[in-house]
Each structure stands twice: as C-alpha cells, then as structure tokens.
Design a protein around this motif. Structure first.
Motif, PDB file in Angstrom:
ATOM      1  N   VAL A 151       0.866  -1.181   0.000  1.00 44.76           N
ATOM      2  CA  VAL A 151       0.000   0.000   0.000  1.00 44.76           C
ATOM      3  C   VAL A 151       0.904   1.233   0.000  1.00 44.76           C
ATOM      4  CG1 VAL A 151      -1.886  -1.164   1.213  1.00 44.76           C
ATOM      5  CG2 VAL A 151      -0.174   0.108   2.534  1.00 44.76           C
ATOM      6  N   SER A 152       0.302   2.375  -0.271  1.00 42.11           N
ATOM      7  CA  SER A 152       1.085   3.608  -0.295  1.00 42.11           C
ATOM      8  C   SER A 152       1.507   3.992   1.122  1.00 42.11           C
ATOM      9  CB  SER A 152       0.260   4.741  -0.901  1.00 42.11           C
ATOM     10  OG  SER A 152      -0.812   5.082  -0.025  1.00 42.11           O
ATOM     11  N   GLU A 154       1.032   6.797   2.555  1.00 38.43           N
ATOM     12  CA  GLU A 154      -0.082   7.498   3.201  1.00 38.43           C
ATOM     13  C   GLU A 154      -1.100   6.504   3.767  1.00 38.43           C
ATOM     14  OE1 GLU A 154      -3.590  10.768   2.136  1.00 38.43           O
ATOM     15  OE2 GLU A 154      -1.952  10.385   0.727  1.00 38.43           O
ATOM     16  N   GLU A 155      -1.415   5.480   2.978  1.00 37.65           N
ATOM     17  CA  GLU A 155      -2.373   4.461   3.443  1.00 37.65           C
ATOM     18  C   GLU A 155      -1.816   3.702   4.638  1.00 37.65           C
ATOM     19  OE1 GLU A 155      -4.784   3.130  -0.579  1.00 37.65           O
ATOM     20  OE2 GLU A 155      -2.680   2.528  -0.347  1.00 37.65           O
ATOM     21  N   ALA A 156      -0.516   3.420   4.620  1.00 34.81           N
ATOM     22  CA  ALA A 156       0.112   2.717   5.743  1.00 34.81           C
ATOM     23  C   ALA A 156       0.036   3.560   7.018  1.00 34.81           C
ATOM     24  CB  ALA A 156       1.566   2.388   5.408  1.00 34.81           C
ATOM     25  N   LYS A 157       0.244   4.875   6.888  1.00 32.52           N
ATOM     26  CA  LYS A 157       0.155   5.761   8.055  1.00 32.52           C
ATOM     27  C   LYS A 157      -1.268   5.830   8.590  1.00 32.52           C
ATOM     28  CE  LYS A 157       4.119   8.759   7.065  1.00 32.52           C
ATOM     29  NZ  LYS A 157       4.572  10.134   6.715  1.00 32.52           N
ATOM     30  N   GLU A 158      -2.241   5.850   7.701  1.00 32.25           N
ATOM     31  CA  GLU A 158      -3.647   5.853   8.125  1.00 32.25           C
ATOM     32  C   GLU A 158      -3.990   4.583   8.893  1.00 32.25           C
ATOM     33  OE1 GLU A 158      -6.114   6.424   4.739  1.00 32.25           O
ATOM     34  OE2 GLU A 158      -5.525   8.523   4.429  1.00 32.25           O
ATOM     35  N   GLU A 159      -3.474   3.466   8.413  1.00 29.10           N
ATOM     36  CA  GLU A 159      -3.750   2.189   9.077  1.00 29.10           C
ATOM     37  C   GLU A 159      -3.063   2.145  10.446  1.00 29.10           C
ATOM     38  OE1 GLU A 159      -6.032  -1.267   8.935  1.00 29.10           O
ATOM     39  OE2 GLU A 159      -5.913   0.424   7.526  1.00 29.10           O
ATOM     40  N   LYS A 162      -5.143   4.127  12.806  1.00 29.56           N
ATOM     41  CA  LYS A 162      -6.315   3.335  13.192  1.00 29.56           C
ATOM     42  C   LYS A 162      -5.942   2.322  14.266  1.00 29.56           C
ATOM     43  CE  LYS A 162      -9.487  -0.126  11.261  1.00 29.56           C
ATOM     44  NZ  LYS A 162      -9.885  -0.863  10.027  1.00 29.56           N
TER      45      LYS A 162
END
Length: 298
Positions: A151-152, A154-159, A162
């Motif tokens: 994943v990107s 940014e997506e990894a940071k969002e996860e 969470k």
C-alpha cells in the motif's frame, strides 16, 4: 474416509449462531469491549460437552483457587495460556464452570479474553462463534505489518493511526475490566500452534507489557484438544473435530512485577532485547508444564 470438520458436524448450528449474532463486523475505538452473547454461548458449550472425554479436568486446582482468592482481595489478574485450537477458551470456560466449585465457576464469569480484529471482521460465522465470550478486541502488530504491505505510505500511516486508536481504547477497556474485578486472558503466542511450525509457538514481545500492567498471573497449559487444524487450511470451519481428554493446568500464582525484575536480573546488561527474553521464559515455563502433564495424560 470422511473427515469430521466443524462445518460437517455442526453446520445446522451456524444459522442459529448467525441469527443470534450482534457483534460489530468492523472494529473501531468505540466497540473494542464486547460482552458475551449468552445465546451463542449455549451452542458453543454443546460443541465442547459433546467432545471432551469424562476424564477431562482442571489440573493444579489449588493454583486456580489461589489466583481467584487474590482477585477477590482486589489484585488485578492475568491469565497467559497456551493456544492449540479455537476451542481452547470455550473448553476452559466450560470446565471451570462445571468443575463443581463455586469459586471456579465465578472465575469463569470474570474472564475477558484479548482477541484480534480478524475474529470479528473476516467471517460472520467465526464472529458469531467468538462473540460467545466477553472480549477486548485489539489490532495485533502482526495484522498491522500485513496491512502495511503493498500500500502507499499514506495508506500505511492511516492504518497505523487506526491501530493506535483501537489499541489505546483497548487499554482503557482493560483498565475498566481490572476495576470491575475481571481477569484478562491472553494467548501469548498470538496464534494457534501448528505442528512443524515452531515459530507459531513463540511468544510475542508485546506480552511483556501485560506483565507490567497486572499484579498477578497464572500460566495455563493445555493438554489435549477437541479441534485439530487441517494442514494448509486456515479456515476455522475446516478444523477437524475429535474427542479428547483435556487438562487445563495452572502454574503457581506469579507476582508479575517481581517475576520480571528477577528474570531481567539474570540477563546481561547489554542484552539486545530483554522484553523478548522475558516472554521466551514464560513460554519455556508453559512448555515444561505442558510436557510434565502429558506424561500422565495418556
């Protein structure tokens, strides 16, 4: 030769389990504490009672009772238990409840298991099975590492954010459990042990933090299992059902902080990962206890 899986033997129960289900299909910071669904507990107890042999029993009962009595006196309690099958927790709860001692039946009512998110999110039948018991749901490190792959950034940071929110809420939920006199049960390996895969029996480094947060603990070994994992199949509903003599044995009560202090004192000052070494010692004690019981079980 036909294999008796949960799906083939208890398929008729699935519709009832799913119909009774009220647990959230997605986990967030607002729903990490999930009380037991008593309607589904009755159905899971049927699975256990059908398959545990009459000579199954609670081992070192005096250690369970000592643990319970100290909980009643106000100490916060932790159970660290081996993990071989998805019926480990149901069988322990059933056997404590039907042991014949009021104290152990009450202990079973106080147990809150730590569970990974996938039990809620991956399959509605597995979710209905899991919600038979009170749980605090966490976002495991292993799951986060997996989710961060391919994943990107940014997506990894969002996860990751969470996961932090969910696990912070889980910590608060555990604090509430302690205040209510409930007991937290954790599988320190974080997954079921698979023969031939010794890495599945290694304790997770994160378990060291649990020892720092609780007053007392017991280490519970499991001998025997009424479910067996089929090679190459992760689907819980493909597990093979079998009758077996089960023995749940508790170690003497451990004073958590003193246990850590004493063991850390045996390590070199420059040990690169003392937290992992502490949980390695816990897993060693569990394995030794398991092996001793197994000599007399069969």
């Amino acid at each position: 030769m036909e294999i008796n899986t949960i799906r083939s033997m208890y398929g008729p129960y699935f519709k009832q389990l799913a119909g009774n289900s009220v647990a959230a299909a997605k986990i967030d910071a607002t729903n990490v504490y999930q009380p037991a669904n008593e309607k589904n507990r009755v159905l899971i107890d049927k699975l256990v009672s059908d398959n545990i042999l009459p000579e199954s029993h609670i081992g070192a009962e005096e250690n369970f009772l000592d643990f319970y009595n100290q909980i009643k006196e106000g100490k916060s309690g932790l159970i660290l238990m081996e993990h071989y099958a998805n019926t480990d927790l149901p069988a322990l709860m059933y056997m404590l409840e039907h042991n014949g001692k009021e104290e152990l039946a009450d202990l079973s009512k106080r147990i809150v298991a730590i569970a990974g998110m996938k039990l809620n999110e991956d399959d509605p039948i597995v979710r209905a099975f899991a919600e038979s018991f009170t749980r605090v749901v966490i976002y495991p490190t292993r799951s986060l590492d997996k989710a961060a792959q391919n994943v990107s950034e940014e997506e990894a940071k969002e996860e990751e954010m969470k996961a932090r929110k969910i696990n912070l809420a889980a910590m608060h939920a555990m604090d509430d459990c302690k205040r209510r006199g409930e007991v937290i049960l954790v599988f320190p390996s974080g997954t079921r042990y698979r023969p031939g895969h010794p890495e599945t029996k290694r304790g997770l480094r994160e378990i060291d933090s649990y020892l720092r947060l609780f007053d007392i603990a017991i280490l519970v070994s499991i001998n025997g299992s009424i479910l067996q994992i089929q090679d190459g199949k992760e689907d819980m509903l493909s597990d093979i059902v079998c009758k077996d003599k089960m023995i749940f044995t508790a170690s003497p009560v451990i004073q958590c902080k003193q246990f850590r202090k004493d063991y850390l004192a045996t390590l070199p000052a420059d040990d690169p990962d003392p937290k992992q070494k502490v949980i390695d010692r816990v897993m060693q004690i569990l394995e030794e206890q398991h092996d001793e019981v197994e000599k007399t079980r069969l």
